[in-house]
Write an enzyme that holds these catalytic residues in place. Structure first.
Site, PDB file in Angstrom:
ATOM      1  N   LEU A  63      47.358 -13.265  39.853  1.00  0.00           N
ATOM      2  CA  LEU A  63      47.657 -13.352  38.426  1.00  0.00           C
ATOM      3  C   LEU A  63      48.983 -14.048  38.135  1.00  0.00           C
ATOM      4  O   LEU A  63      49.203 -14.516  37.022  1.00  0.00           O
ATOM      5  CB  LEU A  63      47.632 -11.964  37.784  1.00  0.00           C
ATOM      6  CG  LEU A  63      46.238 -11.355  37.660  1.00  0.00           C
ATOM      7  CD1 LEU A  63      46.317  -9.945  37.092  1.00  0.00           C
ATOM      8  CD2 LEU A  63      45.321 -12.228  36.815  1.00  0.00           C
ATOM      9  N   VAL A  87      41.147 -12.800  46.600  1.00  0.00           N
ATOM     10  CA  VAL A  87      40.860 -11.629  45.778  1.00  0.00           C
ATOM     11  C   VAL A  87      39.569 -11.049  46.350  1.00  0.00           C
ATOM     12  O   VAL A  87      38.523 -11.697  46.305  1.00  0.00           O
ATOM     13  CB  VAL A  87      40.694 -11.994  44.285  1.00  0.00           C
ATOM     14  CG1 VAL A  87      40.429 -10.746  43.457  1.00  0.00           C
ATOM     15  CG2 VAL A  87      41.924 -12.741  43.763  1.00  0.00           C
ATOM     16  N   ILE A  88      39.677  -9.858  46.905  1.00  0.00           N
ATOM     17  CA  ILE A  88      38.533  -9.247  47.581  1.00  0.00           C
ATOM     18  C   ILE A  88      38.049  -8.059  46.773  1.00  0.00           C
ATOM     19  O   ILE A  88      38.851  -7.202  46.356  1.00  0.00           O
ATOM     20  CB  ILE A  88      38.917  -8.857  49.020  1.00  0.00           C
ATOM     21  CG1 ILE A  88      39.325 -10.144  49.786  1.00  0.00           C
ATOM     22  CG2 ILE A  88      37.762  -8.145  49.718  1.00  0.00           C
ATOM     23  CD1 ILE A  88      39.941  -9.925  51.126  1.00  0.00           C
ATOM     24  N   HIS A  94      38.615  -4.229  38.405  1.00  0.00           N
ATOM     25  CA  HIS A  94      39.830  -5.030  38.572  1.00  0.00           C
ATOM     26  C   HIS A  94      39.552  -6.384  39.232  1.00  0.00           C
ATOM     27  O   HIS A  94      40.161  -7.394  38.877  1.00  0.00           O
ATOM     28  CB  HIS A  94      40.856  -4.229  39.388  1.00  0.00           C
ATOM     29  CG  HIS A  94      42.199  -4.873  39.471  1.00  0.00           C
ATOM     30  ND1 HIS A  94      43.038  -5.006  38.390  1.00  0.00           N
ATOM     31  CD2 HIS A  94      42.858  -5.428  40.527  1.00  0.00           C
ATOM     32  CE1 HIS A  94      44.152  -5.614  38.758  1.00  0.00           C
ATOM     33  NE2 HIS A  94      44.071  -5.876  40.054  1.00  0.00           N
ATOM     34  N   ASN A 119      41.891 -25.271  43.623  1.00  0.00           N
ATOM     35  CA  ASN A 119      41.800 -23.816  43.615  1.00  0.00           C
ATOM     36  C   ASN A 119      41.245 -23.328  44.948  1.00  0.00           C
ATOM     37  O   ASN A 119      40.052 -23.405  45.197  1.00  0.00           O
ATOM     38  CB  ASN A 119      40.930 -23.334  42.460  1.00  0.00           C
ATOM     39  CG  ASN A 119      40.888 -21.824  42.345  1.00  0.00           C
ATOM     40  OD1 ASN A 119      41.297 -21.102  43.256  1.00  0.00           O
ATOM     41  ND2 ASN A 119      40.377 -21.337  41.242  1.00  0.00           N
ATOM     42  N   ARG A 133      35.774 -18.080  55.627  1.00  0.00           N
ATOM     43  CA  ARG A 133      35.945 -19.236  54.748  1.00  0.00           C
ATOM     44  C   ARG A 133      37.349 -19.851  54.775  1.00  0.00           C
ATOM     45  O   ARG A 133      37.541 -20.972  54.328  1.00  0.00           O
ATOM     46  CB  ARG A 133      35.599 -18.837  53.311  1.00  0.00           C
ATOM     47  CG  ARG A 133      34.130 -18.570  53.103  1.00  0.00           C
ATOM     48  CD  ARG A 133      33.876 -17.936  51.723  1.00  0.00           C
ATOM     49  NE  ARG A 133      32.464 -17.812  51.430  1.00  0.00           N
ATOM     50  CZ  ARG A 133      31.656 -16.884  51.919  1.00  0.00           C
ATOM     51  NH1 ARG A 133      32.117 -15.977  52.757  1.00  0.00           N
ATOM     52  NH2 ARG A 133      30.388 -16.846  51.579  1.00  0.00           N
TER      53      ARG A 133
END
Length: 157
Positions: A63, A87-88, A94, A119, A133
Protein backbone atom coordinates in the site's frame (compact mmCIF):
# COMPACT_ATOMS: atom_id res chain seq x y z
CA UNK A 1 4.58 -8.04 -50.49
CA UNK A 2 1.69 -7.65 -48.03
CA UNK A 3 -0.48 -4.54 -48.02
CA UNK A 4 0.66 -4.03 -44.43
CA UNK A 5 4.41 -3.90 -45.17
CA UNK A 6 4.46 -0.13 -45.57
CA UNK A 7 2.75 0.60 -42.23
CA UNK A 8 5.24 2.09 -39.74
CA UNK A 9 5.98 -0.15 -36.77
CA UNK A 10 7.97 0.30 -33.60
CA UNK A 11 9.80 -2.88 -32.74
CA UNK A 12 10.62 -3.88 -29.15
CA UNK A 13 13.96 -2.55 -27.93
CA UNK A 14 15.42 -4.24 -24.85
CA UNK A 15 18.75 -2.38 -24.73
CA UNK A 16 18.80 -0.73 -21.32
CA UNK A 17 21.98 1.28 -21.81
CA UNK A 18 21.52 4.83 -20.55
CA UNK A 19 18.18 4.19 -18.85
CA UNK A 20 17.52 5.19 -15.26
CA UNK A 21 15.28 2.81 -13.32
CA UNK A 22 13.64 3.25 -9.91
CA UNK A 23 12.50 0.16 -8.01
CA UNK A 24 10.20 -0.02 -5.01
CA UNK A 25 10.02 -3.23 -3.02
CA UNK A 26 7.76 -4.13 -0.13
CA UNK A 27 9.36 -5.70 2.95
CA UNK A 28 6.22 -7.69 3.74
CA UNK A 29 6.80 -11.28 2.49
CA UNK A 30 10.46 -10.28 2.32
CA UNK A 31 11.82 -13.58 1.00
CA UNK A 32 9.61 -13.31 -2.09
CA UNK A 33 10.44 -9.65 -2.56
CA UNK A 34 14.16 -10.31 -2.35
CA UNK A 35 13.87 -13.12 -4.91
CA UNK A 36 11.99 -10.79 -7.25
CA UNK A 37 14.60 -8.08 -6.73
CA UNK A 38 17.54 -10.37 -7.43
CA UNK A 39 16.11 -11.65 -10.72
CA UNK A 40 15.05 -8.13 -11.73
CA UNK A 41 18.46 -6.61 -11.01
CA UNK A 42 20.25 -9.46 -12.77
CA UNK A 43 18.15 -8.86 -15.90
CA UNK A 44 18.51 -5.06 -15.81
CA UNK A 45 22.29 -5.34 -15.59
CA UNK A 46 22.41 -8.03 -18.30
CA UNK A 47 20.44 -5.71 -20.60
CA UNK A 48 22.87 -2.82 -20.14
CA UNK A 49 21.36 -0.73 -17.35
CA UNK A 50 24.25 0.59 -15.24
CA UNK A 51 24.14 -0.23 -11.54
CA UNK A 52 24.66 3.49 -10.85
CA UNK A 53 21.43 4.22 -12.77
CA UNK A 54 19.27 2.01 -10.52
CA UNK A 55 17.72 3.09 -7.22
CA UNK A 56 16.05 0.54 -4.90
CA UNK A 57 13.62 1.83 -2.26
CA UNK A 58 12.50 -0.63 0.43
CA UNK A 59 9.02 0.01 1.83
CA UNK A 60 6.82 -1.51 4.52
CA UNK A 61 4.39 -3.10 2.05
CA UNK A 62 2.24 -2.87 -1.07
CA UNK A 63 0.00 0.00 0.00
CA UNK A 64 2.99 2.32 0.33
CA UNK A 65 4.07 1.68 -3.26
CA UNK A 66 1.85 4.13 -5.19
CA UNK A 67 2.93 7.16 -3.14
CA UNK A 68 6.61 6.23 -3.38
CA UNK A 69 6.32 5.54 -7.12
CA UNK A 70 4.57 8.88 -7.65
CA UNK A 71 7.27 10.71 -5.70
CA UNK A 72 9.99 9.00 -7.75
CA UNK A 73 8.15 9.82 -10.98
CA UNK A 74 7.78 13.47 -10.04
CA UNK A 75 11.56 13.88 -9.69
CA UNK A 76 11.91 13.43 -13.46
CA UNK A 77 15.07 11.38 -12.86
CA UNK A 78 13.73 8.01 -14.04
CA UNK A 79 12.81 6.55 -17.41
CA UNK A 80 10.79 3.72 -15.86
CA UNK A 81 9.79 2.38 -12.48
CA UNK A 82 9.29 -1.12 -11.13
CA UNK A 83 7.14 -2.30 -8.20
CA UNK A 84 8.11 -5.59 -6.57
CA UNK A 85 6.60 -7.56 -3.72
CA UNK A 86 4.04 -10.14 -2.75
CA UNK A 87 0.53 -10.05 -1.36
CA UNK A 88 -0.45 -13.55 -0.28
CA UNK A 89 -4.04 -14.45 0.49
CA UNK A 90 -4.93 -14.92 4.13
CA UNK A 91 -8.18 -15.74 5.87
CA UNK A 92 -9.65 -12.23 5.67
CA UNK A 93 -10.84 -9.69 3.11
CA UNK A 94 -7.60 -7.71 3.63
CA UNK A 95 -5.97 -9.51 0.66
CA UNK A 96 -8.52 -8.05 -1.76
CA UNK A 97 -8.26 -4.55 -0.32
CA UNK A 98 -4.46 -4.48 -0.48
CA UNK A 99 -4.26 -6.10 -3.94
CA UNK A 100 -6.91 -3.91 -5.53
CA UNK A 101 -5.79 -0.60 -4.04
CA UNK A 102 -2.13 -1.25 -4.78
CA UNK A 103 -2.82 -2.17 -8.41
CA UNK A 104 -5.13 0.81 -8.94
CA UNK A 105 -2.55 3.14 -7.41
CA UNK A 106 0.23 1.84 -9.62
CA UNK A 107 -1.93 2.29 -12.71
CA UNK A 108 -2.83 5.81 -11.62
CA UNK A 109 0.87 6.72 -11.22
CA UNK A 110 1.58 5.58 -14.79
CA UNK A 111 -1.27 7.58 -16.23
CA UNK A 112 -0.90 10.70 -14.08
CA UNK A 113 2.90 10.92 -14.34
CA UNK A 114 3.40 9.57 -17.87
CA UNK A 115 6.02 7.04 -16.82
CA UNK A 116 5.92 3.28 -17.28
CA UNK A 117 5.62 1.23 -14.09
CA UNK A 118 6.17 -2.52 -14.33
CA UNK A 119 3.94 -4.17 -11.74
CA UNK A 120 5.80 -7.10 -10.24
CA UNK A 121 3.74 -7.44 -7.11
CA UNK A 122 2.66 -11.06 -6.99
CA UNK A 123 -0.86 -11.69 -5.71
CA UNK A 124 -1.13 -15.38 -4.92
CA UNK A 125 -3.06 -17.80 -2.77
CA UNK A 126 0.04 -19.39 -1.20
CA UNK A 127 3.70 -18.76 -0.47
CA UNK A 128 4.56 -21.65 -2.77
CA UNK A 129 2.79 -20.04 -5.74
CA UNK A 130 4.75 -16.83 -5.17
CA UNK A 131 8.05 -18.70 -4.89
CA UNK A 132 7.43 -20.46 -8.21
CA UNK A 133 6.70 -17.15 -9.97
CA UNK A 134 9.30 -14.82 -8.44
CA UNK A 135 12.29 -15.50 -10.74
CA UNK A 136 10.31 -15.19 -13.96
CA UNK A 137 8.31 -12.18 -12.78
CA UNK A 138 11.42 -10.29 -11.69
CA UNK A 139 13.00 -10.77 -15.12
CA UNK A 140 9.76 -9.87 -16.90
CA UNK A 141 9.50 -6.62 -14.96
CA UNK A 142 13.04 -5.63 -15.94
CA UNK A 143 12.26 -6.35 -19.60
CA UNK A 144 8.93 -4.52 -19.42
CA UNK A 145 10.46 -1.41 -17.84
CA UNK A 146 13.19 -1.23 -20.48
CA UNK A 147 10.87 -1.93 -23.41
CA UNK A 148 8.26 0.60 -22.30
CA UNK A 149 10.84 3.31 -21.55
CA UNK A 150 12.33 2.86 -25.01
CA UNK A 151 8.90 2.72 -26.67
CA UNK A 152 7.72 5.94 -25.04
CA UNK A 153 11.04 7.63 -25.85
CA UNK A 154 10.60 6.67 -29.53
CA UNK A 155 6.97 7.82 -29.64
CA UNK A 156 7.82 11.16 -28.01
CA UNK A 157 10.72 11.77 -30.43
Amino acid sequence: MSSFDNIPKISPDLDGKGLRIGIVIGRFNANIGEGLLQSCLTELLARGVAASDILVCKLPGALEMPLTLKTLAETGKYDALIALGAVIRGDTYHFEVVSNEMAAGITRVQLDCNIPVANGVLTTNTDEQAEVRMDVKGRECAECAIEMAKLLRTIRA
